[in-house]
Design an enzyme around this catalytic site. Structure first.
Site, PDB file in Angstrom:
ATOM      1  N   CYS A 278     -44.256   0.828 -58.044  1.00 53.33           N
ATOM      2  CA  CYS A 278     -44.031   0.367 -56.664  1.00 53.33           C
ATOM      3  C   CYS A 278     -42.566   0.354 -56.271  1.00 53.33           C
ATOM      4  CB  CYS A 278     -44.640  -1.027 -56.469  1.00 53.33           C
ATOM      5  SG  CYS A 278     -43.860  -2.335 -57.467  1.00 53.33           S
TER       6      CYS A 278
ATOM      7  N   ASP B 280     -47.312   0.159 -47.488  1.00 55.90           N
ATOM      8  CA  ASP B 280     -47.275   0.117 -48.949  1.00 55.90           C
ATOM      9  C   ASP B 280     -47.845   1.405 -49.517  1.00 55.90           C
ATOM     10  OD1 ASP B 280     -47.326  -0.517 -51.655  1.00 55.90           O
ATOM     11  OD2 ASP B 280     -47.959  -2.588 -51.312  1.00 55.90           O
TER      12      ASP B 280
ATOM     13  N   HIS C 258     -43.694  -7.056 -57.332  1.00 61.39           N
ATOM     14  CA  HIS C 258     -44.211  -5.998 -56.470  1.00 61.39           C
ATOM     15  C   HIS C 258     -43.240  -5.781 -55.308  1.00 61.39           C
ATOM     16  CE1 HIS C 258     -46.947  -3.197 -54.669  1.00 61.39           C
ATOM     17  NE2 HIS C 258     -46.876  -3.842 -53.511  1.00 61.39           N
TER      18      HIS C 258
END
Length: 260
Positions: free
Chosen positions: A69, A124, A109
């Site tokens: 991520c 995202d 994250h």
């Protein structure tokens, strides 16, 4: 068009030389999810470099790898701001459904918040197979894509003021929390994300420092490869196959265009 945007468009297979705009963002998110995999090979093989623009371009554009991520969303963030969109990075805490609590790793994250016409949206592209493929407003409104339904709810927790929630197509019957985040606490810059990389690489409870994992979306579902199994979701039907080293290398090359 800048070199970064040109390389990015080429990597995700979007032709043309127009700027990336708010209206084109859903197409960009969809193409990125299909072409740049979510994977942890750098962590597993101890190929760890500072998180900065030069290293992201080398890894994802030229080496044609994927990332986690903090790499995938950082790359998209750089492209968005270069194309005039009002974006920031922020950090979240992933919810563990098995233990029914937020993970103890902390705010590991990374996601993106975009301001557009007086409203804030979440984007995202670094949450495995749980990608909304379209900006999700912080207003609580549910949005839909070919991957399911998604929403961001104002919910105060010890980890922030919002939660990202999902109901994946063919997989979820009820809403699930993905992670909590603080909309008022943007990351100070890419260098801050090196702390996340250090935790992911070294923490005993990290899910990404033990076995290889690579996944990407397809037009009909998604494919996921680990050292143990190869799993294909296609129109709601799932097939799973056990892996050995030879099969792993073949599936990695055929489905992800990467070498073992």
């Amino acid at each position: 068009m800048s070199e970064l945007t040109a390389l990015f468009r080429k990597r995700i297979g979007v032709a043309g030389d127009e700027p990336i705009t708010w209206d084109s963002l859903p197409d960009v998110l969809d193409q990125m999810a299909k072409t740049i995999p979510f994977e942890n090979f750098g962590i597993i093989h101890n190929r760890i470099n500072d998180i900065n623009e030069r290293n992201l371009i080398q890894k994802i554009m030229f080496n044609r790898e994927g990332g986690l991520c903090y790499e995938l969303n950082s790359l998209l963030y750089l492209v968005l701001i270069e194309n005039g969109l009002d974006a920031v990075l922020t950090r979240g805490v992933v919810y563990n459904h098995a233990s029914r609590q937020y993970m103890s790793l902390g705010r590991t994250h990374v996601t993106i918040l975009i301001a557009h016409q007086g409203e804030t949206y979440l984007a995202d592209t670094g949450f495995g197979g749980n990608l909304p493929l379209t900006p999700v407003p912080l207003s609580g409104e549910t949005v839909s894509s070919r991957n399911g339904q998604f929403r961001v709810r104002h919910r105060l927790t010890e980890h922030g003021d919002y939660t990202f929630e999902m109901k994946l197509k063919h997989k979820d019957t009820d809403w699930r929390i993905g992670y909590a985040f603080d909309s008022k606490c943007p990351a100070s810059g890419l260098s801050e994300l090196n702390e996340i990389q250090t935790i992911i690489a070294g923490h005993e409870e990290s899910p990404f420092n033990k076995n290889r994992l690579i996944t990407r979306l397809t037009d009909s579902g998604n494919v996921t490869l680990t050292d143990q199994t190869f799993t294909v979701w296609r129109e709601g039907l799932v097939t799973k196959e056990e892996m050995n080293r030879e099969k792993f290398s073949e599936r990695l090359h055929r489905f992800f265009e990467m070498e073992d």
